[in-house]
Design an enzyme around this catalytic site. Sequence first.
Site, PDB file in Angstrom:
ATOM      1  N   THR A   1     -46.973   9.627 -37.531  1.00  0.00           N
ATOM      2  CA  THR A   1     -47.117  11.196 -37.137  1.00  0.00           C
ATOM      3  C   THR A   1     -47.602  11.335 -35.581  1.00  0.00           C
ATOM      4  O   THR A   1     -47.476  12.318 -35.184  1.00  0.00           O
ATOM      5  CB  THR A   1     -47.805  11.934 -37.926  1.00  0.00           C
ATOM      6  OG1 THR A   1     -49.294  11.343 -38.088  1.00  0.00           O
ATOM      7  CG2 THR A   1     -47.297  11.984 -39.199  1.00  0.00           C
ATOM      8  N   ALA A   2     -48.038  10.291 -35.194  1.00  0.00           N
ATOM      9  CA  ALA A   2     -49.127  10.390 -33.771  1.00  0.00           C
ATOM     10  C   ALA A   2     -47.921  10.701 -32.538  1.00  0.00           C
ATOM     11  O   ALA A   2     -46.988   9.880 -32.639  1.00  0.00           O
ATOM     12  CB  ALA A   2     -50.060   8.997 -33.689  1.00  0.00           C
TER      13      ALA A   2
ATOM     14  N   ASP B   1     -48.748   8.575 -42.056  1.00  0.00           N
ATOM     15  CA  ASP B   1     -50.007   8.210 -41.498  1.00  0.00           C
ATOM     16  C   ASP B   1     -50.006   8.805 -40.111  1.00  0.00           C
ATOM     17  O   ASP B   1     -49.262   8.284 -39.284  1.00  0.00           O
ATOM     18  CB  ASP B   1     -50.141   6.648 -41.379  1.00  0.00           C
ATOM     19  CG  ASP B   1     -51.554   6.226 -40.950  1.00  0.00           C
ATOM     20  OD1 ASP B   1     -52.587   7.197 -40.966  1.00  0.00           O
ATOM     21  OD2 ASP B   1     -52.065   5.075 -41.030  1.00  0.00           O
TER      22      ASP B   1
ATOM     23  N   HIS C   1     -51.664  -0.942 -34.715  1.00  0.00           N
ATOM     24  CA  HIS C   1     -51.063  -0.475 -35.933  1.00  0.00           C
ATOM     25  C   HIS C   1     -49.888  -1.024 -36.344  1.00  0.00           C
ATOM     26  O   HIS C   1     -49.491  -1.701 -37.545  1.00  0.00           O
ATOM     27  CB  HIS C   1     -51.096   1.197 -36.179  1.00  0.00           C
ATOM     28  CG  HIS C   1     -52.327   1.663 -36.805  1.00  0.00           C
ATOM     29  ND1 HIS C   1     -52.400   1.860 -38.104  1.00  0.00           N
ATOM     30  CD2 HIS C   1     -53.352   2.380 -36.182  1.00  0.00           C
ATOM     31  CE1 HIS C   1     -53.512   2.570 -38.240  1.00  0.00           C
ATOM     32  NE2 HIS C   1     -54.208   2.618 -36.997  1.00  0.00           N
TER      33      HIS C   1
ATOM     34  N   LYS D   1     -59.185   3.814 -44.083  1.00  0.00           N
ATOM     35  CA  LYS D   1     -58.027   4.451 -44.954  1.00  0.00           C
ATOM     36  C   LYS D   1     -56.476   4.360 -44.869  1.00  0.00           C
ATOM     37  O   LYS D   1     -55.830   4.055 -45.373  1.00  0.00           O
ATOM     38  CB  LYS D   1     -58.193   6.133 -44.664  1.00  0.00           C
ATOM     39  CG  LYS D   1     -57.800   6.520 -43.267  1.00  0.00           C
ATOM     40  CD  LYS D   1     -58.422   8.009 -42.974  1.00  0.00           C
ATOM     41  CE  LYS D   1     -58.221   8.232 -41.491  1.00  0.00           C
ATOM     42  NZ  LYS D   1     -58.978   7.665 -40.633  1.00  0.00           N
TER      43      LYS D   1
ATOM     44  N   LEU E   1     -48.628  -3.705 -35.465  1.00  0.00           N
ATOM     45  CA  LEU E   1     -48.619  -5.284 -35.435  1.00  0.00           C
ATOM     46  C   LEU E   1     -49.141  -5.584 -36.929  1.00  0.00           C
ATOM     47  O   LEU E   1     -49.089  -6.570 -37.589  1.00  0.00           O
ATOM     48  CB  LEU E   1     -49.514  -5.974 -34.557  1.00  0.00           C
ATOM     49  CG  LEU E   1     -49.172  -5.988 -33.119  1.00  0.00           C
ATOM     50  CD1 LEU E   1     -50.109  -6.545 -32.284  1.00  0.00           C
ATOM     51  CD2 LEU E   1     -47.634  -6.803 -32.973  1.00  0.00           C
TER      52      LEU E   1
END
Length: 174
Positions: A33-34, A82, A48, A13, A50
């Site tokens: 958002t993490a 994301d 992510h 996704k 990279l």
Amino acid sequence: MTHLISGGSRSGKSRYAEQLAVQHGGPVTYIATAEVRDEEFAERVRQHRLQRPEHWHVLEAERGLAELVLGHDQEDGLLLVDCLGMWLMRFFRSDDQFDEMDFVQERQWLLEAIAAVQGQLLLVSNEIGWGVMPMSSVARRYGDLLGRLNQDIAARCQQVTLVACGLPLALKGG
């Protein structure tokens, strides 16, 4: 145009959303958002980073996601969020308590922001309720909240795509 992209863990996704953003041609703002809580997850975040083009503007969201969306919306731009599942995790404290009052307000602001966006908005989320019922009450609560959030966001988006095995399936629009 608003577009919810959902799927299971490692379904492709995020990669699909990033491909759409690359094709956009205009300015892209990536809203991560993490919250990194351990070394293994830090490595996932690094991977992510990279994958993303260096010219994208990257923001780190905490709880105030709607404010970032509205503050960086541009008519010719694209915002990629994301992911909503990681954003929801920010309302769960380390003592397994859930900040319900904060979440209810921030959720409402996010739903309002989705309706107000002038540019393109891609929202990535997780589908987690397709397996076994979680054993802990916290995990069940998280799954319930994310499922309802996904439904409410999907109702407000013009397009909804489910990604499985790296393949997008249009559920709404498109």
